[in-house]
Design a protein around this motif. Structure first.
Motif, short mmCIF file in Angstrom:
data_model
loop_
_atom_site.label_atom_id
_atom_site.label_comp_id
_atom_site.label_asym_id
_atom_site.label_seq_id
_atom_site.Cartn_x
_atom_site.Cartn_y
_atom_site.Cartn_z
N MET A 86 58.24 17.16 -39.60
CA MET A 86 57.54 18.35 -39.13
C MET A 86 58.28 18.97 -37.94
N THR A 87 58.55 20.26 -38.03
CA THR A 87 59.24 20.97 -36.95
C THR A 87 58.27 21.22 -35.80
N THR A 88 58.71 20.92 -34.59
CA THR A 88 57.88 21.18 -33.41
C THR A 88 58.57 22.17 -32.49
N THR A 89 57.80 22.85 -31.68
CA THR A 89 58.31 23.84 -30.75
C THR A 89 57.75 23.57 -29.36
N TYR A 90 58.17 24.39 -28.41
CA TYR A 90 57.65 24.22 -27.05
C TYR A 90 56.16 24.53 -26.98
N LEU A 91 55.65 25.34 -27.92
CA LEU A 91 54.21 25.59 -27.95
C LEU A 91 53.45 24.35 -28.41
N HIS A 92 54.06 23.58 -29.31
CA HIS A 92 53.46 22.29 -29.69
C HIS A 92 53.37 21.38 -28.46
N ASP A 93 54.46 21.34 -27.70
CA ASP A 93 54.48 20.48 -26.50
C ASP A 93 53.45 20.95 -25.48
N LYS A 94 53.32 22.26 -25.35
CA LYS A 94 52.35 22.80 -24.39
C LYS A 94 50.93 22.47 -24.82
N PHE A 95 50.67 22.59 -26.11
CA PHE A 95 49.34 22.26 -26.62
C PHE A 95 49.03 20.78 -26.40
N LEU A 96 50.01 19.93 -26.64
CA LEU A 96 49.82 18.49 -26.43
C LEU A 96 49.51 18.19 -24.97
N SER A 97 50.23 18.85 -24.06
CA SER A 97 49.99 18.60 -22.63
C SER A 97 48.60 19.05 -22.22
N ILE A 98 48.10 20.11 -22.85
CA ILE A 98 46.75 20.59 -22.56
C ILE A 98 45.71 19.56 -22.99
N ILE A 99 45.87 19.05 -24.20
CA ILE A 99 44.92 18.05 -24.71
C ILE A 99 44.96 16.79 -23.86
N LEU A 100 46.16 16.36 -23.50
CA LEU A 100 46.30 15.15 -22.69
C LEU A 100 45.67 15.33 -21.31
N LYS A 101 45.77 16.54 -20.79
CA LYS A 101 45.28 16.79 -19.43
C LYS A 101 43.76 16.88 -19.37
N TYR A 102 43.16 17.48 -20.40
CA TYR A 102 41.74 17.78 -20.31
C TYR A 102 40.84 16.93 -21.20
N GLN A 103 41.44 16.10 -22.04
CA GLN A 103 40.61 15.30 -22.92
C GLN A 103 41.00 13.83 -22.86
N ASN A 104 40.01 12.97 -23.06
CA ASN A 104 40.24 11.54 -23.11
C ASN A 104 40.58 11.14 -24.55
N LEU A 105 41.85 10.84 -24.79
CA LEU A 105 42.31 10.58 -26.15
C LEU A 105 41.77 9.28 -26.73
N SER A 106 41.12 8.49 -25.92
CA SER A 106 40.56 7.24 -26.44
C SER A 106 39.26 7.48 -27.20
N LYS A 107 38.75 8.71 -27.10
CA LYS A 107 37.48 9.03 -27.75
C LYS A 107 37.64 10.25 -28.65
N PRO A 108 37.78 10.06 -29.96
CA PRO A 108 37.92 11.19 -30.89
C PRO A 108 36.70 12.12 -30.82
N VAL A 109 36.94 13.40 -31.04
CA VAL A 109 35.86 14.38 -30.93
C VAL A 109 35.82 15.28 -32.16
#
Length: 323
Positions: A1-24
């Motif tokens: 799968m091709t990724t871009t800097y927008l993918h990286d930015k989206f990932l950083s947003i999720i990591l910053k504001y959500q607890n990945l240990s708890k699926p939602v």
């Protein structure tokens, strides 16, 4: 799968504001335009790798403004069908031409749907350009500082639901590039070009005019201003909430005005707004706020009543209460 800097930015947003240990469970409000398709692609790619969202739903609100709305819906059904996720389509039966009315109805539908299906997060496709346009619209309407920053990155609706705008710091140009890179099937909304719509006139006339004749960096400057304003607003908001809690009656729907009387005018106004919005779901008219604050400083005060809409606001014996 091709990724871009927008993918990286989206990932950083999720990591910053959500607890990945708890699926939602999430709900994505879409339209079919470039913002929506960019958001769909980012979410689906993210979940393909991380499997974080255990339930993804899409929601589309048909305003019935356009003659091609049925074709647009079918286009979305076909596209979302490839994701194997559910899409819900709601139609506003009465055709409202007011943009503000449509916006209120749309949010009501989305929030009711989220509550019904126990969705924790609502994603919307608002981008940086939307933030600029909203700022200018509210500035022209004469709103206060809180209204000028009315498109925050995260908005907490209640203990169970929050709205997140992951594209709010991404420009429309970057989003368009992303859609072209992945050949996403953008559905062009012709109502975006109607100059009878104030937002469109700001987008195609006012902002370009300001860039050419005043400052080519006007967009960047406004964004920086909004970031600072958001920080200051949050500080005032937190202090206003503390003051409201300290001044409200423990049993009756009332606030002790002597508690707020000696505070800064900015806090007084915020506390009054909180009181009426929290208890009556109403935003106070600025004239009513000014009257209430004026009455706070009247000596030897007798009982005073102010009629506003369907409420009778009383000021008596150090209390502001409503009948």
């Amino acid at each position: 799968m091709t990724t871009t800097y927008l993918h990286d930015k989206f990932l950083s947003i999720i990591l910053k504001y959500q607890n990945l240990s708890k699926p939602v469970s999430i709900l994505i409000a879409i339209s079919g335009g470039k913002d929506s398709l960019c958001l769909i692609k980012l979410i689906e790619d993210f979940n393909y790798i991380n499997n974080y969202f255990y339930n993804i739903q899409y929601i589309y609100i048909d305003h019935q403004w356009r003659t091609d709305s049925k074709q647009n819906i079918q286009h979305l059904l076909n596209y979302i069908g490839m994701t194997n996720n559910d899409i819900y389509v709601y139609q506003i039966l009465k055709i409202h031409m007011s943009e503000s009315t449509i916006r209120k109805i749309r949010y009501q539908i989305i929030l009711k749907h989220a509550a019904k299906y126990k969705t924790q997060i609502i994603f919307t496709g608002h981008n940086q350009t939307d933030q600029l346009e909203t700022f200018l619209l509210n500035l022209i309407r004469g709103t206060g500082s809180e209204g000028l920053s009315s498109l925050p990155f995260i908005r907490q609706i209640n203990n169970n639901i929050q709205i997140i705008r992951p594209l709010i710091h991404i420009s429309a140009g970057d989003i368009l590039w992303f859609c072209h890179k992945f050949n996403l099937p953008i559905w062009s909304d012709k109502t975006n070009y109607y100059y009878s719509n104030s937002r469109n006139r700001i987008r195609y006339e006012l902002l370009p005019y300001l860039k050419v004749y005043f400052n080519p960096k006007i967009e960047c400057n406004i964004i920086n201003f909004l970031k600072l304003l958001s920080i200051e607003n949050e500080y005032i908001k937190q202090n206003a909430i503390k003051l409201y809690i300290a001044s409200r009656h423990s049993y009756y729907t009332a606030i002790h005005y002597q508690t707020i009387k000696d505070q800064h005018l900015a806090l007084q106004r915020r506390v009054l707004n909180i009181f009426f919005y929290y208890n009556f779901n109403k935003c106070l008219d600025s004239n009513i706020i000014n009257q209430l604050i004026q009455y706070l400083y009247v000596q030897n005060q007798e009982k005073t009543s102010i009629i506003w809409e369907d409420l009778t606001i009383n000021i008596y014996r150090n209390w502001i209460y409503v009948q």
